[in-house]
Design a protein around this motif. Structure first.
Motif, PDB file in Angstrom:
ATOM      1  N   GLN A  42      24.725  10.913 -28.056  1.00  0.00           N
ATOM      2  CA  GLN A  42      24.071  11.468 -29.240  1.00  0.00           C
ATOM      3  C   GLN A  42      22.667  10.890 -29.327  1.00  0.00           C
ATOM      4  N   CYS A  43      21.818  11.522 -30.086  1.00  0.00           N
ATOM      5  CA  CYS A  43      20.510  10.933 -30.388  1.00  0.00           C
ATOM      6  C   CYS A  43      20.714   9.956 -31.540  1.00  0.00           C
ATOM      7  N   THR A  44      20.175   8.768 -31.401  1.00  0.00           N
ATOM      8  CA  THR A  44      20.343   7.709 -32.413  1.00  0.00           C
ATOM      9  C   THR A  44      18.957   7.343 -32.923  1.00  0.00           C
ATOM     10  N   ARG A  45      18.657   7.790 -34.156  1.00  0.00           N
ATOM     11  CA  ARG A  45      17.284   7.649 -34.654  1.00  0.00           C
ATOM     12  C   ARG A  45      17.110   6.383 -35.498  1.00  0.00           C
ATOM     13  N   SER A  46      17.789   5.291 -35.072  1.00  0.00           N
ATOM     14  CA  SER A  46      17.602   4.013 -35.780  1.00  0.00           C
ATOM     15  C   SER A  46      16.540   3.190 -35.038  1.00  0.00           C
ATOM     16  N   GLU A  47      16.176   2.043 -35.626  1.00  0.00           N
ATOM     17  CA  GLU A  47      15.243   1.135 -34.941  1.00  0.00           C
ATOM     18  C   GLU A  47      16.042   0.265 -33.983  1.00  0.00           C
ATOM     19  N   TYR A  48      15.534   0.106 -32.758  1.00  0.00           N
ATOM     20  CA  TYR A  48      16.260  -0.669 -31.758  1.00  0.00           C
ATOM     21  C   TYR A  48      15.817  -2.140 -31.808  1.00  0.00           C
ATOM     22  N   ASP A  49      16.477  -2.986 -30.935  1.00  0.00           N
ATOM     23  CA  ASP A  49      16.188  -4.421 -31.045  1.00  0.00           C
ATOM     24  C   ASP A  49      15.063  -4.885 -30.118  1.00  0.00           C
ATOM     25  N   GLY A  50      14.494  -3.988 -29.330  1.00  0.00           N
ATOM     26  CA  GLY A  50      13.318  -4.328 -28.512  1.00  0.00           C
ATOM     27  C   GLY A  50      13.612  -5.173 -27.279  1.00  0.00           C
ATOM     28  N   ARG A  51      14.891  -5.543 -27.066  1.00  0.00           N
ATOM     29  CA  ARG A  51      15.198  -6.390 -25.894  1.00  0.00           C
ATOM     30  C   ARG A  51      14.998  -5.604 -24.602  1.00  0.00           C
ATOM     31  N   ALA A  52      14.437  -6.276 -23.591  1.00  0.00           N
ATOM     32  CA  ALA A  52      14.135  -5.588 -22.321  1.00  0.00           C
ATOM     33  C   ALA A  52      15.422  -5.095 -21.657  1.00  0.00           C
ATOM     34  N   LEU A  53      15.326  -3.958 -20.974  1.00  0.00           N
ATOM     35  CA  LEU A  53      16.441  -3.486 -20.153  1.00  0.00           C
ATOM     36  C   LEU A  53      16.353  -4.199 -18.807  1.00  0.00           C
ATOM     37  N   THR A  54      17.483  -4.367 -18.138  1.00  0.00           N
ATOM     38  CA  THR A  54      17.455  -5.057 -16.840  1.00  0.00           C
ATOM     39  C   THR A  54      16.945  -4.093 -15.764  1.00  0.00           C
ATOM     40  N   THR A  55      16.525  -4.650 -14.635  1.00  0.00           N
ATOM     41  CA  THR A  55      16.070  -3.817 -13.520  1.00  0.00           C
ATOM     42  C   THR A  55      17.200  -2.890 -13.069  1.00  0.00           C
ATOM     43  N   GLY A  56      18.417  -3.432 -13.076  1.00  0.00           N
ATOM     44  CA  GLY A  56      19.573  -2.621 -12.667  1.00  0.00           C
ATOM     45  C   GLY A  56      19.753  -1.429 -13.607  1.00  0.00           C
ATOM     46  N   GLU A  57      19.610  -1.663 -14.919  1.00  0.00           N
ATOM     47  CA  GLU A  57      19.756  -0.562 -15.890  1.00  0.00           C
ATOM     48  C   GLU A  57      18.647   0.470 -15.696  1.00  0.00           C
ATOM     49  N   LEU A  58      17.408  -0.023 -15.502  1.00  0.00           N
ATOM     50  CA  LEU A  58      16.282   0.908 -15.324  1.00  0.00           C
ATOM     51  C   LEU A  58      16.481   1.740 -14.053  1.00  0.00           C
ATOM     52  N   ASP A  59      16.999   1.117 -12.996  1.00  0.00           N
ATOM     53  CA  ASP A  59      17.244   1.851 -11.731  1.00  0.00           C
ATOM     54  C   ASP A  59      18.275   2.953 -11.938  1.00  0.00           C
ATOM     55  N   LEU A  60      19.363   2.617 -12.650  1.00  0.00           N
ATOM     56  CA  LEU A  60      20.417   3.627 -12.883  1.00  0.00           C
ATOM     57  C   LEU A  60      19.866   4.787 -13.713  1.00  0.00           C
ATOM     58  N   LEU A  61      19.058   4.463 -14.734  1.00  0.00           N
ATOM     59  CA  LEU A  61      18.491   5.518 -15.592  1.00  0.00           C
ATOM     60  C   LEU A  61      17.536   6.397 -14.781  1.00  0.00           C
ATOM     61  N   ALA A  62      16.711   5.760 -13.943  1.00  0.00           N
ATOM     62  CA  ALA A  62      15.739   6.531 -13.148  1.00  0.00           C
ATOM     63  C   ALA A  62      16.475   7.456 -12.189  1.00  0.00           C
ATOM     64  N   ARG A  63      17.535   6.964 -11.584  1.00  0.00           N
ATOM     65  CA  ARG A  63      18.283   7.787 -10.626  1.00  0.00           C
ATOM     66  C   ARG A  63      18.923   8.982 -11.345  1.00  0.00           C
ATOM     67  N   ALA A  64      19.518   8.709 -12.518  1.00  0.00           N
ATOM     68  CA  ALA A  64      20.183   9.799 -13.265  1.00  0.00           C
ATOM     69  C   ALA A  64      19.173  10.838 -13.741  1.00  0.00           C
ATOM     70  N   GLY A  65      17.943  10.389 -14.056  1.00  0.00           N
ATOM     71  CA  GLY A  65      16.955  11.288 -14.664  1.00  0.00           C
ATOM     72  C   GLY A  65      16.067  12.008 -13.664  1.00  0.00           C
ATOM     73  N   THR A  66      16.361  11.879 -12.364  1.00  0.00           N
ATOM     74  CA  THR A  66      15.520  12.511 -11.338  1.00  0.00           C
ATOM     75  C   THR A  66      16.243  13.732 -10.774  1.00  0.00           C
ATOM     76  N   GLY A  67      15.514  14.821 -10.560  1.00  0.00           N
ATOM     77  CA  GLY A  67      16.147  16.036 -10.029  1.00  0.00           C
ATOM     78  C   GLY A  67      15.228  16.751  -9.071  1.00  0.00           C
ATOM     79  N   ASP A  68      15.478  18.048  -8.920  1.00  0.00           N
ATOM     80  CA  ASP A  68      14.737  18.860  -7.976  1.00  0.00           C
ATOM     81  C   ASP A  68      13.387  19.250  -8.613  1.00  0.00           C
ATOM     82  N   GLY A  69      12.309  18.585  -8.220  1.00  0.00           N
ATOM     83  CA  GLY A  69      10.993  18.886  -8.807  1.00  0.00           C
ATOM     84  C   GLY A  69      10.781  18.245 -10.172  1.00  0.00           C
ATOM     85  N   VAL A  70      11.700  17.372 -10.585  1.00  0.00           N
ATOM     86  CA  VAL A  70      11.576  16.681 -11.883  1.00  0.00           C
ATOM     87  C   VAL A  70      11.742  15.175 -11.665  1.00  0.00           C
ATOM     88  N   THR A  71      10.823  14.404 -12.246  1.00  0.00           N
ATOM     89  CA  THR A  71      10.940  12.943 -12.151  1.00  0.00           C
ATOM     90  C   THR A  71      10.905  12.363 -13.570  1.00  0.00           C
TER      91      THR A  71
END
Ligand SMILES: Cc1cc2nc3c(=O)[nH]c(=O)nc-3n(C[C@H](O)[C@H](O)[C@H](O)COP(=O)(O)O)c2cc1C
Length: 339
Positions: free
Chosen positions: A127-156
């Protein structure tokens, strides 16, 4: 338990998939749990033998905020990705094709071993969660997983996590708010999709329910007056500046070509990234103001060094307090009977 919570539990749930071999409606249920701009759910589904056709419901366009139907096609892409994840769990692999002549997406189903992926399991919880977050950094592993999931054919997807980048995004979001709130047609279109009371949200099953957006509950007449007063660029900028500064990363989806095929693909990439974020316990919300005005979008793309590519969507990501989720219309309301 409130009626709204009961309605949410009836909508945001897993369905038995054993029946999906003959009856493809459980797959449509999962598709409808996808994100859509203003929760318009601008989709129609036609179930055929081993095929589901998704077509745009043009009666649900938002011509002011989305004059080229970009968000509408992105929303269809979101639904197609949920459908693909659910199909795999039910024992199908999908081939998704877009026919520009009819504006239909054809999802062809081929039998395959059933596999309930973590992304599939997360569909009812995303769901979309429109609250204020805690600002803590995401780990490199989390960022890698998100980048992989969010990449497609002609979309980055660009994941921006340093402070200077976030400040740059603040600048474009606040410019976008000033442009949008100065436009009476934009405000009036948004108001049409606001659902002020739980009864109205449940009866319609679509649109933006006040508490989901962080607004108080009120009858329509009162809600309409208070949002008219509260809906100002200044108030929105205050909320957005805090929200962006307290996010852990900003995601910007970028497509190499500006056409419906790539907008659909962007929707699929967003939906996968959002499901992956849900699996990791990371919340997200859209901050699309920089991409909803053509000249501003061009300047935003230039600031990010995107060359001629289109900046499609902007999200903030982080961990923070839960918020109520949005409802959906029943599956029967979005299925066409076969020809
Ligand atoms: C293409 C697209 C554009 C959107 N733009 C915004 C936006 O600018 N601001 C916002 O708060 N939500 C935005 N949303 C989120 C929708 O409002 C949300 O998906 C819808 O209300 C359903 O809620 P859910 O995603 O929590 O299930 C957008 C969603 C999509 C797919």
């Amino acid at each position: 338990m409130s009626k709204y919570t009961q309605a949410l539990q009836a909508v945001r749930r897993h369905m038995p998939l054993e029946a999906a071999a003959d009856d493809l409606r459980p797959l449509v249920h999962y598709a409808t749990l996808a994100a859509s701009s203003h929760n318009t759910q601008p989709w129609r589904f036609r179930c055929e033998r081993r095929r589901i056709v998704i077509r745009p419901d043009l009666a649900r366009r938002c011509p002011v905020v989305d004059p080229d139907d970009h968000h509408l096609y992105v929303s269809l892409g979101c639904a197609a990705e949920n459908l693909r994840q659910a199909a795999r769990a039910a024992g199908w692999v999908c081939q998704v094709d877009f026919d520009p002549a009819s504006s239909e997406m054809r999802v062809e189903l081929e039998p395959a071993p059933a596999e309930r992926s973590a992304l599939f399991e997360a569909i009812p919880r995303r769901q979309c969660t429109r609250s204020e977050y805690d600002g803590r950094a995401l780990t490199t592993g989390e960022l890698d997983l998100l980048a992989r999931a969010g990449t497609g054919d002609g979309v980055t997807v660009q994941l921006l996590s340093d402070r200077r980048d976030r400040d740059r995004v603040v600048d474009y979001v606040t410019q976008g708010n000033r442009l949008q709130f100065a436009d009476p047609a934009w405000k009036s279109e948004l108001r049409e999709w606001l659902r002020f009371s739980a009864a109205e949200a449940i009866a319609r099953g679509d649109g933006l329910y006040g508490p989901v957006m962080g607004y108080p509950v009120a009858p329509r007449w009162l809600g309409s007056i208070t949002t008219r007063l509260a809906m100002s660029a200044k108030a929105q900028n205050r909320r957005d500046i805090n929200a962006i500064r307290r996010s852990s990363a900003i995601a910007v989806f970028v497509s190499e070509s500006d056409d419906p095929l790539h907008w659909l693909e962007t929707g699929r990439c967003y939906q996968r990234l959002a499901l992956q974020a849900t699996v990791l316990g990371i919340a997200h919300a859209f901050i699309n103001q920089p991409v909803e005005n053509t000249p501003l979008r061009g300047r935003f793309a230039e600031a990010l060094g995107l060359g001629g590519a289109r900046a499609d969507l902007v999200l903030r990501l982080g961990r923070g307090p839960a918020m109520p989720a949005s409802l959906r219309r029943p599956v029967d309301a979005v299925i066409d009977t076969p020809r």
